[in-house]
Design a protein around this motif. Structure first.
Motif, PDB file in Angstrom:
ATOM      1  N   GLY A  78       0.781  -1.233   0.000  1.00  0.00           N
ATOM      2  CA  GLY A  78       0.000   0.000   0.000  1.00  0.00           C
ATOM      3  C   GLY A  78       0.809   1.277   0.000  1.00  0.00           C
ATOM      4  N   GLY A  79       2.155   1.150   0.054  1.00  0.00           N
ATOM      5  CA  GLY A  79       3.001   2.348   0.055  1.00  0.00           C
ATOM      6  C   GLY A  79       3.446   2.726  -1.341  1.00  0.00           C
ATOM      7  N   LYS A 130       0.033  -2.037   5.854  1.00  0.00           N
ATOM      8  CA  LYS A 130      -1.055  -1.597   4.981  1.00  0.00           C
ATOM      9  C   LYS A 130      -1.905  -0.555   5.705  1.00  0.00           C
ATOM     10  N   ARG A 131      -2.156  -0.838   6.999  1.00  0.00           N
ATOM     11  CA  ARG A 131      -2.947   0.114   7.805  1.00  0.00           C
ATOM     12  C   ARG A 131      -2.251   1.468   7.918  1.00  0.00           C
ATOM     13  N   ILE A 132      -0.912   1.431   8.079  1.00  0.00           N
ATOM     14  CA  ILE A 132      -0.153   2.690   8.196  1.00  0.00           C
ATOM     15  C   ILE A 132      -0.399   3.550   6.968  1.00  0.00           C
ATOM     16  N   HIS A 182       2.232  -8.028  10.836  1.00  0.00           N
ATOM     17  CA  HIS A 182       2.976  -6.807  10.523  1.00  0.00           C
ATOM     18  C   HIS A 182       2.729  -6.339   9.091  1.00  0.00           C
ATOM     19  N   ARG A 183       2.527  -7.316   8.176  1.00  0.00           N
ATOM     20  CA  ARG A 183       2.213  -6.925   6.797  1.00  0.00           C
ATOM     21  C   ARG A 183       0.891  -6.163   6.758  1.00  0.00           C
ATOM     22  N   THR A 184      -0.098  -6.692   7.479  1.00  0.00           N
ATOM     23  CA  THR A 184      -1.393  -6.011   7.534  1.00  0.00           C
ATOM     24  C   THR A 184      -1.248  -4.638   8.184  1.00  0.00           C
ATOM     25  N   ALA A 203       1.176   9.723  19.047  1.00  0.00           N
ATOM     26  CA  ALA A 203       1.398   8.594  18.145  1.00  0.00           C
ATOM     27  C   ALA A 203       0.165   7.686  18.077  1.00  0.00           C
ATOM     28  N   ASP A 204       0.058   6.936  16.984  1.00  0.00           N
ATOM     29  CA  ASP A 204      -1.020   5.964  16.812  1.00  0.00           C
ATOM     30  C   ASP A 204      -0.580   4.557  17.204  1.00  0.00           C
ATOM     31  N   ALA A 205       0.748   4.377  17.303  1.00  0.00           N
ATOM     32  CA  ALA A 205       1.300   3.081  17.715  1.00  0.00           C
ATOM     33  C   ALA A 205       2.722   3.324  18.194  1.00  0.00           C
TER      34      ALA A 205
END
Lengths: 83, 393
Positions: B59-60, B111-113, B106-108, B162-164
């Motif tokens: 997604g980047g 994508k969320r990031i 982590h892959r998912t 931060a979000d994470a």
């Protein structure tokens, strides 16, 4: 060679556990080998076996286990004998 | 193919310049109030800059480290706090893309990031370990599928915003201090209890408060690789390169201001070389050194990317350490030169030539990972490392 390597690890590795408890393939970093101690160990190995580690062996992998160290030193010692 | 990538690069630069314009407008305010540079970071999200380094399939945009460094440099010329927040976020992104891609969670998350333009912080420093990120006291506790962690983090930059957070800890309660793992905790999975406030000389907008971190998350959020490898192969190098890029940005803006000052003086008295002109020439030469240093480091990093042996070689670590040392020291000399050129206009706040913020922000460079610690680390490696004497090698 293995026992000399083990002796040097005991002396310079700064491990919180006894070397006798570690298998040849045990991960030394998991056992607490720091990067500072790995350099000290490297110097001690160079002195004990009269070898010099080339740049391509100066990495984490070469010092990851007793087996890896013995193999690295072994390759250097046999190179020295050939030369 | 080349044409397409150059068009994309152009559009990235345009997006970054729009963000920089917003960040510059609020830079003094964020600095004076010691508050998070939210306008700049909101603009970065609006321009979808948070995930550019993440591979296209996640997604980047698959931007290279050099492209990310250029973003940091442009932001650094506008607002150092925005640039530092962005750079630190990208350091976490690099750790995740390079070292957690084999893990489904982590892959998912990557994508969320991209989808949600999340901001990722890190908690590496801890009370009692003296700033050495390769040591932890706290240990993650795994019970069934759940991982729990409590950490007395002396600094979590922009933690409250931060979000994470990527948090380091010992692998388990029996592991030695240096046997660490890193775990991603999302905002809904932790609480932060503030233990100290970030009221500093410079870099005031990063809001690097201290917190007691308490988190609970599924255990598959622990990164699969040992943190030692992540630090050696990605985090340390990327930190030095992206920080170097934004520090270059701070110094470059100072030189621009000094150059404008000298130019204005030259216009007032044609035929006469203004007194600051010679110092400007010196500052320009030093700035070029900083730039060459960072660019050479980026090239070395890109050449070694994806080769764990090259990235964990001692020569590589020495080179990256040297970039940090050289850059962090030289920008102070450069900005001081600029201050001498601009005189009282540089010393005073609120003039077109003001340099106080630049100088204060730049002073953080020698301290974030203390230069003394880095020099100590390099000096240990030099006991065995063989110097590369070839100019191009």
């Amino acid at each position: 060679m293995n026992s000399t390597v083990r002796g040097l690890i005991a002396k310079h590795g700064g491990l919180p556990v006894s070397v006798e408890t570690l298998a040849d393939d045990a991960d030394l970093y998991e056992a607490g080998l720091s990067s500072f101690a790995s350099v000290q160990l490297m110097l001690a190995l160079e002195d004990a076996f009269d070898v010099e580690f080339p740049e391509n062996l100066l990495n984490r992998k070469s010092f990851a286990s007793i087996a890896a160290i013995t193999a690295a030193v072994g390759s250097l010692v046999s190179d020295a004998q050939v030369a | 193919m080349n044409k397409i990538s150059s068009i994309e690069a152009m559009s990235l630069a345009e997006r970054v310049r729009r963000v920089a314009a917003v960040a510059a407008e609020f830079a003094d305010q964020a600095d004076q109030q010691g508050r998070f540079p939210r306008e700049g970071m909101d603009a970065a999200r609006a321009e979808r800059l948070m995930g550019i380094h993440i591979p296209i399939e996640s997604g980047g945009e698959g931007a290279t480290m050099s492209e990310v460094a250029e973003v940091c440099s442009i932001l650094g010329q506008a607002c150092a706090a925005t640039a530092m927040t962005y750079a630190m976020h990208q350091i976490q992104i690099a750790s995740l893309t390079d070292h957690a891609a084999e893990s489904a969670w982590h892959r998912t998350f990557l994508k969320r990031i991209c989808d949600e333009q999340l901001l990722i912080a890190s908690a590496t420093s801890e009370a009692g370990i003296g700033g050495n990120l390769r040591n932890s006291i706290c240990a993650i506790e795994v019970e069934g599928d759940i991982a729990r962690l409590e950490k007395d983090a002396t600094v979590i930059s922009y933690g409250a915003h931060a979000d994470a957070i990527l948090v380091t800890s010992r692998r388990n309660a029996n592991a030695p201090h240096s046997d660490q793992v890193a775990t991603v905790f999302t905002k809904d999975q932790y609480t932060l209890e503030r233990t100290s406030t970030w009221d500093t000389l410079g870099m005031r907008g990063t809001c690097s408060d201290g917190y007691l971190f308490r988190g609970e998350a599924p255990k598959n959020q622990i990164l699969p690789k040992p943190f030692a490898e992540i630090a050696a192969q990605s985090m340390l190098a990327v930190s030095h390169l992206l920080w170097g890029a934004l520090w270059f940005g701070i110094a470059a803006d100072a030189v621009s201001r000094a150059q404008a000052f000298v130019r204005a003086a030259a216009r007032k008295s044609p035929g006469q070389t203004p007194p600051g002109a010679l110092r400007l020439a010196e500052a320009s030469s030093l700035l070029q050194l900083v730039k060459s240093n960072v660019v050479a480091g980026l090239q070395q990093f890109e050449t070694s990317a994806g080769d764990p042996d090259a990235l964990s070689a001692m020569g590589f670590a020495v080179a990256m350490n040297n970039i940090k040392i050289g850059t962090s020291q030289t920008i102070l000399t450069i900005i001081n030169h600029c201050m001498l050129i601009c005189g009282i206009y540089g010393y005073k706040n609120g003039t077109p030539y003001s340099l106080g913020r630049h100088l204060r922000d730049a002073h953080s460079a020698q301290l974030m990972i203390s230069n003394d610690r880095i020099l100590g680390n390099t000096s240990t490696m030099l006991l065995v490392q063989k110097q590369e004497t070839s100019l191009l090698g």
